[in-house]
Write an enzyme that holds these catalytic residues in place. Structure first.
Site, PDB file in Angstrom:
ATOM      1  CG  HIS A 129       8.486  31.214   3.536  1.00 32.31           C
ATOM      2  ND1 HIS A 129       7.030  31.621   3.439  1.00 32.31           N
ATOM      3  CD2 HIS A 129       8.418  30.106   4.218  1.00 32.31           C
ATOM      4  CE1 HIS A 129       6.439  30.881   3.993  1.00 32.31           C
ATOM      5  NE2 HIS A 129       6.926  29.550   4.393  1.00 32.31           N
ATOM      6  CD  GLU A 130      11.134  27.581   3.253  1.00 30.91           C
ATOM      7  OE1 GLU A 130      10.921  26.791   4.600  1.00 30.91           O
ATOM      8  OE2 GLU A 130      10.359  27.283   2.352  1.00 30.91           O
ATOM      9  CG  HIS A 133       9.296  28.036   8.434  1.00 31.28           C
ATOM     10  ND1 HIS A 133       8.021  28.730   9.095  1.00 31.28           N
ATOM     11  CD2 HIS A 133       8.967  27.753   7.252  1.00 31.28           C
ATOM     12  CE1 HIS A 133       7.194  28.356   8.178  1.00 31.28           C
ATOM     13  NE2 HIS A 133       7.651  28.207   7.071  1.00 31.28           N
TER      14      HIS A 133
END
Length: 227
Positions: A129-130, A133
């Site tokens: 997820h990170e 980003h």
């Protein structure tokens, strides 16, 4: 003649001393609550770091993301993904506890909240997820103060990382059969955008997510499809 001086204070503890100390920390006998909490905190960080290292070497998802970040010109050294104690630790009754964060400045880093994970797969999806980003910022120059930019990256990260798998949602207490995945992606994206200091209200977060929903949900880069 052998010296009669007492042993140096720097002499390593014996195996028995280490065992006794560990027993004290486990049972609580002879130690304070603060000492026990510190020991658990250190243990959680060690476990988190080991899982992180293993995933960076062997997880298809994490290895894939690291590769595509390199191809986009963004290297991610191991030390840029780090485990630390965080507030509001994960408990069996708090399924929405903060598990990680992308820190865009100054050079991009991922914070993992040690002790907030219930499985290796949870760590894997959080790192992925990170990293998504980070990929968005590296590839598309995301402005995190722009709510539409932030909303798009949150939609993509929740959609592609595995955060919204059915059993993950079930563990959080959300049960649904019709468009469960999309509902999870939307809910989590709105919550994240609403926490942005540049977001005036929940209504602004919802509007930003709605405005970019279709285009960002269908954007699976760098994947060919949803994992």
């Amino acid at each position: 003649m052998a010296s009669s001086d007492p042993p140096s204070s720097s002499t390593p503890s014996s195996s028995f001393d280490r065992f006794l100390r560990k027993a004290q920390l486990v049972t609580g006998l002879g130690v304070t609550d603060e000492e026990r909490a510190k020991d658990l905190e250190a243990l959680n960080v060690r476990r988190c770091e080991k899982m992180k290292k293993d995933l960076m070497e062997s997880s298809p998802l994490v290895v894939f993301m690291l590769k595509h970040l390199r191809l986009s010109g963004c290297q991610v050294p191991e030390e840029n993904i780090f485990c630390v104690p965080c507030q509001s630790p994960y408990t069996t009754t708090n399924y929405t506890a903060h598990a990680g964060a992308y820190l865009p400045h100054p050079h991009g880093a991922l914070k993992l909240c040690a002790g907030h994970f219930f499985s290796t797969q949870h760590v894997e999806s959080t790192i992925t997820h990170e990293l998504l980003h980070m990929f968005d910022e590296c590839r598309f120059k995301v402005d995190w103060t722009n709510l539409r930019h932030h909303a798009c990256s949150e939609i993509r990260a929740n959609n592609l990382s595995g955060d919204c798998r059915y059993f993950r949602e079930l563990r959080r207490g959300f049960v649904g059969f019709t468009k469960q995945h999309q509902a999870c992606v939307r809910r989590r994206a709105i919550t994240s955008v609403a926490a942005n200091p540049a977001c005036p209200s929940l209504a602004h977060a919802e509007r930003a997510v709605n405005e970019v929903w279709e285009s960002c949900l269908s954007d699976t880069r760098p994947f060919d499809e949803i994992y």
